[in-house]
Design a protein around this motif. Sequence first.
Motif, PDB file in Angstrom:
ATOM      1  N   GLN A   1       0.799  -1.217   0.000  1.00  0.00           N
ATOM      2  CA  GLN A   1       0.000   0.000   0.000  1.00  0.00           C
ATOM      3  C   GLN A   1       0.843   1.283   0.000  1.00  0.00           C
ATOM      4  O   GLN A   1       0.339   2.347  -0.333  1.00  0.00           O
ATOM      5  CB  GLN A   1      -0.970  -0.012   1.191  1.00  0.00           C
TER       6      GLN A   1
ATOM      7  N   TRP B   1      -6.274  -0.758  -1.948  1.00  0.00           N
ATOM      8  CA  TRP B   1      -6.666  -1.977  -2.663  1.00  0.00           C
ATOM      9  C   TRP B   1      -7.606  -1.653  -3.836  1.00  0.00           C
ATOM     10  O   TRP B   1      -7.257  -0.835  -4.665  1.00  0.00           O
ATOM     11  CB  TRP B   1      -7.260  -2.996  -1.674  1.00  0.00           C
TER      12      TRP B   1
ATOM     13  N   GLU C   1      -5.505  -2.068  14.189  1.00  0.00           N
ATOM     14  CA  GLU C   1      -5.996  -1.104  13.180  1.00  0.00           C
ATOM     15  C   GLU C   1      -7.339  -0.552  13.609  1.00  0.00           C
ATOM     16  O   GLU C   1      -8.192  -1.288  14.119  1.00  0.00           O
ATOM     17  CB  GLU C   1      -6.208  -1.761  11.806  1.00  0.00           C
TER      18      GLU C   1
ATOM     19  N   HIS D   1       1.207  -9.167   4.650  1.00  0.00           N
ATOM     20  CA  HIS D   1       0.006  -8.346   4.486  1.00  0.00           C
ATOM     21  C   HIS D   1      -0.438  -8.462   3.012  1.00  0.00           C
ATOM     22  O   HIS D   1      -0.362  -7.508   2.247  1.00  0.00           O
ATOM     23  CB  HIS D   1       0.301  -6.896   4.886  1.00  0.00           C
TER      24      HIS D   1
ATOM     25  N   TYR E   1     -13.042  -1.993  12.603  1.00  0.00           N
ATOM     26  CA  TYR E   1     -13.550  -0.809  11.918  1.00  0.00           C
ATOM     27  C   TYR E   1     -15.036  -0.591  12.148  1.00  0.00           C
ATOM     28  O   TYR E   1     -15.488   0.533  12.276  1.00  0.00           O
ATOM     29  CB  TYR E   1     -13.307  -0.928  10.399  1.00  0.00           C
TER      30      TYR E   1
ATOM     31  N   ASN F   1      -1.939 -10.726   8.248  1.00  0.00           N
ATOM     32  CA  ASN F   1      -2.986  -9.719   8.418  1.00  0.00           C
ATOM     33  C   ASN F   1      -4.333 -10.208   7.898  1.00  0.00           C
ATOM     34  O   ASN F   1      -4.432 -10.647   6.755  1.00  0.00           O
ATOM     35  CB  ASN F   1      -2.600  -8.442   7.655  1.00  0.00           C
TER      36      ASN F   1
ATOM     37  N   PHE G   1      -7.031   7.199   4.217  1.00  0.00           N
ATOM     38  CA  PHE G   1      -7.121   6.905   5.648  1.00  0.00           C
ATOM     39  C   PHE G   1      -6.065   7.648   6.472  1.00  0.00           C
ATOM     40  O   PHE G   1      -5.949   7.421   7.662  1.00  0.00           O
ATOM     41  CB  PHE G   1      -6.929   5.400   5.889  1.00  0.00           C
TER      42      PHE G   1
HETATM   43  C1  NOJ Z   1      -7.647  -3.471   6.770  1.00  0.00           C
HETATM   44  C2  NOJ Z   1      -6.407  -3.799   6.030  1.00  0.00           C
HETATM   45  O1  NOJ Z   1      -5.504  -4.452   6.861  1.00  0.00           O
HETATM   46  C3  NOJ Z   1      -5.730  -2.613   5.333  1.00  0.00           C
HETATM   47  O2  NOJ Z   1      -4.842  -3.111   4.399  1.00  0.00           O
HETATM   48  C4  NOJ Z   1      -6.788  -1.719   4.724  1.00  0.00           C
HETATM   49  O3  NOJ Z   1      -6.211  -0.680   3.995  1.00  0.00           O
HETATM   50  C5  NOJ Z   1      -7.665  -1.193   5.820  1.00  0.00           C
HETATM   51  N1  NOJ Z   1      -8.358  -2.299   6.454  1.00  0.00           N
HETATM   52  C6  NOJ Z   1      -8.700  -0.169   5.366  1.00  0.00           C
HETATM   53  O4  NOJ Z   1      -9.613  -0.751   4.505  1.00  0.00           O
END
Ligand code: NOJ
Length: 498
Positions: free
Chosen positions: A39, A448, A397, A142, A327, A186, A456
């Motif tokens: 990323q 992604w 996260e 990841h 999240y 991950n 973010f």
């Molecule tokens: C979880 C993932 O681990 C990460 O790669 C992704 O960018 C974030 N969520 C936000 O969607």
Amino acid sequence: MAMLPLQAVVLSALLQNAWSISSRFPSNFKFGAASSAYQIEGGWNADGKGLNAWDRFVQQYPSPIKNNDTGNVATDAYRLWREDVKAAAQMKLQFYRFSLSWARILPSGFTNEINKAGVKYYSDLIDGLLAEGIEPVVTIYHWELPVKILDLGGWTNPLIVNWFGDYARVVYSLYADRVKTWLTINEPVVMCDLFYNLGAFGLKEPVLGPFLCNKYVLLAHAKAYRIFDEEFRPKYTARISFANSALWVEPATPNDTALAELGRKHQLGRFSHPIFSKEGGWPPAIEKVMLEASLAEGYKESRLPAFTEDEIEFMKGTADFYGMNHYTTYLIRPSKPEDEPGIWPITGSSELQATFIHPPGSTYGASTLNPVYPVGIRKMMAWLKQQYGDIDILITENGLSTSGYELADYDRVNFIREYLEQVLLSMEVDNVSVIGYTVWSLTDNFEWLDGYTTKFGLYEIDFDHPNRTRTPRVSANYYACVIAGRSLDVQDSCYYKN
Ligand code: NOJ
């Protein structure tokens, strides 16, 4: 809708009075931010790096990614990592979670060749962080599978357990002298269930793919854990776990309580029970549902492959804390004939004959996947404690997406504050042992399938600038204040840009 800074301050005070919690975090609670290799790094073919699944997937025509975006350059962190260390240091982060690119270290995926430039890149990054007093928290995998391993069946090939173990051994031998917190893998539910359901990274096989992947990903994690235990723990200290995607699932109506519990076990129990429960193995309720669904479909055995007794023992207890990416919250109810077929874990599950809906009146960031529902994080952690006992939880996260260039990200500030208030409630009222909190993400990055449209970052990246300039948002200022005071009780100036 962006909330005015002053309202944010008042709201915070109201919440504190309502529950009479302190707004302070204990001295051993750590604050950090995260990223992942594909990323941010770019340098997709630099200095001997091998190709991985995403390098290949983003080149597909027509592009599966919004705006035909790729991670070829991303935030150019391969070149500009010092800027990230600087950003982390400006906020006085206590740790930075980043991931290693398997094919940057082992270009073929196997140990026949070790790429010196890749090894040095991560070594320099680790040293650069430590020099600023920032602890490196390293994710070994990841989602970037070297293409050779992908072509050999990837996570559906049982041999990947040993291949991943070999890769983990290499990275421990390189960095275990300096890295004290490791996350092996991950979000298994996303890389197995979601990716095989959607065909993200190129292969769509929603029937068997996700479940084979489930089995081998858990065994691969356990393998990496055991290798550290047996070969490295005598010399190095470290805590090892993996990062689960912990979606909180609530019943849509009072009649759906049992279904919600099944939903949690399907979503999270599948990846937790084998490691954190006393008896080990798949959650029995999920084994039963999967067997019934598979037999009804005409299969001879469950599509969720069984573990042997040895495998169950091998996985049990292979985590030193619980790594939790959280999240959002979904509501669950039985599917109706008019529902679209479910895509697990986004819209529902055919095996559970269940459909997800969002909490009524939800607000969102840029992505409509993640309704904002702060109390969900507290409920999620209470459930983990009830299921698996008093394990330390590291929130690996949590974050909110925004779109477009915008430094005044009050929605993100409010999100962080509201979720952290729930974390305090977890610790102080529910006696959950939460050991740290990680904002996703340090900077904007390649999101992604959304490419660069969804952001973010605490730091904004100018993707039009060759130097990918990093600029702190208001949220970076706010987070720095929280870290400095170890408290949510921050001065008004923290809600403005420096
Ligand atoms: C979880 C993932 O681990 C990460 O790669 C992704 O960018 C974030 N969520 C936000 O969607």
